[in-house]
Design a protein around this motif. Structure first.
Motif, mmCIF file in Angstrom:
data_model
loop_
_atom_site.group_PDB
_atom_site.id
_atom_site.type_symbol
_atom_site.label_atom_id
_atom_site.label_comp_id
_atom_site.label_asym_id
_atom_site.label_seq_id
_atom_site.Cartn_x
_atom_site.Cartn_y
_atom_site.Cartn_z
ATOM 1 N N GLY A 355 13.672 10.906 43.872
ATOM 2 C CA GLY A 355 12.691 11.012 44.803
ATOM 3 C C GLY A 355 13.205 10.981 46.318
ATOM 4 N N LYS A 356 12.178 10.496 47.256
ATOM 5 C CA LYS A 356 12.528 10.356 48.629
ATOM 6 C C LYS A 356 13.740 9.316 48.974
ATOM 7 C CE LYS A 356 8.140 12.303 50.332
ATOM 8 N NZ LYS A 356 7.203 12.035 51.298
ATOM 9 N N ASP A 357 13.709 8.312 48.322
ATOM 10 C CA ASP A 357 14.793 7.161 48.517
ATOM 11 C C ASP A 357 16.152 7.442 47.748
ATOM 12 O OD1 ASP A 357 12.969 5.844 50.142
ATOM 13 O OD2 ASP A 357 12.221 4.786 48.266
ATOM 14 N N TYR A 358 16.324 8.496 47.349
ATOM 15 C CA TYR A 358 17.669 8.623 46.707
ATOM 16 C C TYR A 358 18.673 9.167 47.716
ATOM 17 C CZ TYR A 358 21.480 10.752 43.676
ATOM 18 O OH TYR A 358 22.455 11.269 43.323
ATOM 19 N N VAL A 359 19.705 8.469 47.505
ATOM 20 C CA VAL A 359 20.902 8.790 48.436
ATOM 21 C C VAL A 359 21.776 9.708 47.763
ATOM 22 C CG1 VAL A 359 23.051 7.763 49.735
ATOM 23 C CG2 VAL A 359 20.776 6.453 49.559
ATOM 24 N N ILE A 360 22.240 10.676 48.306
ATOM 25 C CA ILE A 360 22.910 11.971 47.828
ATOM 26 C C ILE A 360 24.353 11.472 47.747
ATOM 27 C CG2 ILE A 360 23.807 14.336 48.077
ATOM 28 C CD1 ILE A 360 20.839 14.429 47.078
ATOM 29 N N GLN A 361 24.972 11.770 46.485
ATOM 30 C CA GLN A 361 26.257 11.548 46.243
ATOM 31 C C GLN A 361 27.123 12.824 46.489
ATOM 32 O OE1 GLN A 361 27.062 8.156 45.737
ATOM 33 N NE2 GLN A 361 24.814 8.025 46.403
ATOM 34 N N ASP A 362 28.498 12.648 46.655
ATOM 35 C CA ASP A 362 29.405 13.662 46.807
ATOM 36 C C ASP A 362 29.507 14.371 45.398
ATOM 37 O OD1 ASP A 362 31.635 15.155 48.309
ATOM 38 O OD2 ASP A 362 32.586 14.543 46.569
ATOM 39 N N GLY A 363 29.524 15.717 45.451
ATOM 40 C CA GLY A 363 29.330 16.212 44.095
ATOM 41 C C GLY A 363 28.047 16.496 43.555
ATOM 42 N N ASP A 364 27.048 15.874 43.854
ATOM 43 C CA ASP A 364 25.916 16.182 43.297
ATOM 44 C C ASP A 364 25.457 17.764 43.631
ATOM 45 O OD1 ASP A 364 25.149 13.578 42.733
ATOM 46 O OD2 ASP A 364 23.936 13.169 44.379
ATOM 47 N N VAL A 365 25.291 18.266 42.410
ATOM 48 C CA VAL A 365 24.647 19.846 42.197
ATOM 49 C C VAL A 365 23.193 19.625 42.300
ATOM 50 C CG1 VAL A 365 24.720 21.985 41.286
ATOM 51 C CG2 VAL A 365 26.529 20.442 41.017
ATOM 52 N N VAL A 366 22.526 20.099 43.385
ATOM 53 C CA VAL A 366 21.098 19.741 43.695
ATOM 54 C C VAL A 366 20.075 21.081 43.673
ATOM 55 C CG1 VAL A 366 19.525 18.422 45.053
ATOM 56 C CG2 VAL A 366 21.873 17.791 45.236
ATOM 57 N N LEU A 367 19.050 20.714 43.045
ATOM 58 C CA LEU A 367 17.895 21.785 43.218
ATOM 59 C C LEU A 367 16.711 21.052 43.768
ATOM 60 C CD1 LEU A 367 16.752 24.582 42.432
ATOM 61 C CD2 LEU A 367 16.081 23.646 40.450
ATOM 62 N N PHE A 368 16.248 21.510 44.898
ATOM 63 C CA PHE A 368 15.278 20.866 45.708
ATOM 64 C C PHE A 368 14.058 21.353 45.314
ATOM 65 C CE2 PHE A 368 18.799 20.119 48.696
ATOM 66 C CZ PHE A 368 18.448 18.548 48.792
ATOM 67 N N ARG A 369 12.968 20.549 45.020
ATOM 68 C CA ARG A 369 11.401 21.041 44.899
ATOM 69 C C ARG A 369 10.937 20.694 46.121
ATOM 70 N NH1 ARG A 369 11.879 24.664 40.687
ATOM 71 N NH2 ARG A 369 13.002 23.686 38.835
ATOM 72 N N PHE A 370 9.988 21.567 46.604
ATOM 73 C CA PHE A 370 9.044 21.372 47.873
ATOM 74 C C PHE A 370 7.981 22.311 48.047
ATOM 75 C CE2 PHE A 370 11.652 25.230 48.919
ATOM 76 C CZ PHE A 370 10.925 25.787 49.853
ATOM 77 N N ASN A 371 7.108 21.944 48.603
ATOM 78 C CA ASN A 371 5.840 22.665 49.121
ATOM 79 C C ASN A 371 5.434 22.475 50.455
ATOM 80 O OD1 ASN A 371 3.659 24.080 48.388
ATOM 81 N ND2 ASN A 371 2.285 22.267 47.819
ATOM 82 N N VAL A 372 5.175 23.768 51.087
ATOM 83 C CA VAL A 372 4.793 23.799 52.149
ATOM 84 C C VAL A 372 3.578 24.755 52.657
ATOM 85 C CG1 VAL A 372 6.819 22.855 53.458
ATOM 86 C CG2 VAL A 372 6.344 25.455 53.169
#
Length: 372
Positions: A355-372
């Motif tokens: 969630g919103k409080d997660y601190v991204i780490q070096d080497g994380d492979v990320v898929l963001f889910r969003f809605n606008v």
């Protein structure tokens, strides 16, 4: 990330700049180019990108990039218009850190502007010109702020800070060694964009023979390292880094492809190029790291500050990602490669929903889910 390269004439600065920017233009499928005669853009080497690109059969691979601003060789009096350096000093105010190239080699064919090799003297010469340039900025600001200080508390506080700061720098001290009294002063000082407040990376330019031993036997390099250590100690923070480089060798490396480069480095007895060293030092000094995104269309590295939370990291891709952030699906690079695919990693429970409080780490492979 933007780095400004400074140094006296004939220290190897231009050779280094030219080799770095040429390497960038030829090393990857990305539109790296020279923006103008003194600015170049190069990719951040990251072996993880090719692995992910192959895994996802990505159409393109986009590394993070660094912008180098080359400042014409500064000389005594540059801040007052001597030489060519003064016209470029304004360009370097927007950089994140300064790369200070220092000559640590003897060569009778290359004349030193001072007639002898003394890296600490050279560092102090450049620092003095940067101090003079900063003082000019501060004095103009002080004249403006003082006019409203009598009836404005914020202006009065800034004026008091400027008075102390000017005295500090007139004594020959750098802005980054100035002791602020509170967080407001620290924020204000950072907003001045002073050259001597920026962190510095000393590039000790040595002869080829000193490269394999990382300059440990070079007396000039030892002096540069002692000077940098003293700076960090006096400023109570790691605001100075030193790395050893041979600008001439970097120029030769710039002509090679990746396989040739690897063989050449092995022959020299070193594991990485000067560009790799410079980038590692820059990331370490500025507290930066990279997270990764991957897919059929693109595999890409994104540079963020350490401690960045997931929504703000998403905002590096697009403001809509941050504004409509729902969650981030994350798998570590190592786990993803080991499993062979995102779905396989998910089946093994290695993909996390954060969630919103997660601190991204070096080497994380990320898929963001969003809605606008």
């Amino acid at each position: 990330m933007k780095l400004g390269i400074v140094g006296l004439p004939n220290v190897g600065k231009s050779t280094l700049f030219n080799s770095l920017t040429k390497a960038g233009a030829e090393s990857a499928n990305y539109p790296f180019c020279t923006i103008d005669p003194n600015v170049g853009v190069v990719p951040v080497p990251d072996g993880r990108l090719k692995v992910l690109g192959d895994l996802y059969h990505s159409e393109r691979i986009t590394p993070a990039v660094i912008e180098f601003v080359d400042i014409a060789g500064l000389v005594k009096g540059a801040s007052k218009g001597e030489g060519l350096g003064n016209q470029f000093l304004a360009n370097i105010r927007e950089v994140d850190a300064i790369v200070h190239v220092v000559r640590c080699f003897e060569d009778s064919n290359i004349i030193h502007v001072e007639g002898s090799i003394d890296p600490v003297r050279d560092i102090e010469t450049i620092n003095l010109e940067l101090i003079f340039s900063d003082l000019e900025i501060l004095e103009r600001r002080y004249s403006k702020v003082k006019k409203t200080a009598a009836g404005d508390k914020n202006a009065a506080k800034e004026a008091a800070l400027l008075e102390r700061l000017v005295k500090h720098m007139e004594a020959g001290s750098l802005a980054r060694s100035f002791a602020c009294q509170d967080e407001d002063e620290t924020a204000l000082l950072a907003s001045f964009n002073l050259l001597t407040y920026k962190p510095v990376i000393y590039a000790a330019n040595v002869a080829e023979n000193d490269l394999a031993g990382d300059g440990t036997e070079n007396e000039y390099v030892k002096k540069v390292r002692e000077h940098a250590a003293a700076e960090c100690e006096s400023e109570q923070a790691a605001v100075a880094e030193v790395f050893v480089i041979c600008a001439q060798i970097e120029q030769e490396i710039a002509e090679l492809d990746e396989d040739e480069k690897k063989m050449f480095l092995e022959e020299l007895g070193i594991s990485e190029s000067g560009l790799d060293k410079l980038i590692r030092a820059s990331y370490r000094l500025l507290g930066l790291m990279s997270y990764l995104t991957a897919g059929p269309k693109e595999t890409r590295a994104w540079t963020i500050e350490e401690g960045t939370k997931a929504p703000q990291a998403a905002g590096k891709i697009h403001s809509d990602f941050e504004r409509g952030f729902i969650r981030a699906e994350i798998v570590s690079y190592n786990n993803l490669v080991e499993c062979g695919s995102f779905n396989a990693a998910k089946e093994k429970g290695l993909v996390r929903s954060e969630g919103k409080d997660y601190v991204i780490q070096d080497g994380d492979v990320v898929l963001f889910r969003f809605n606008v």
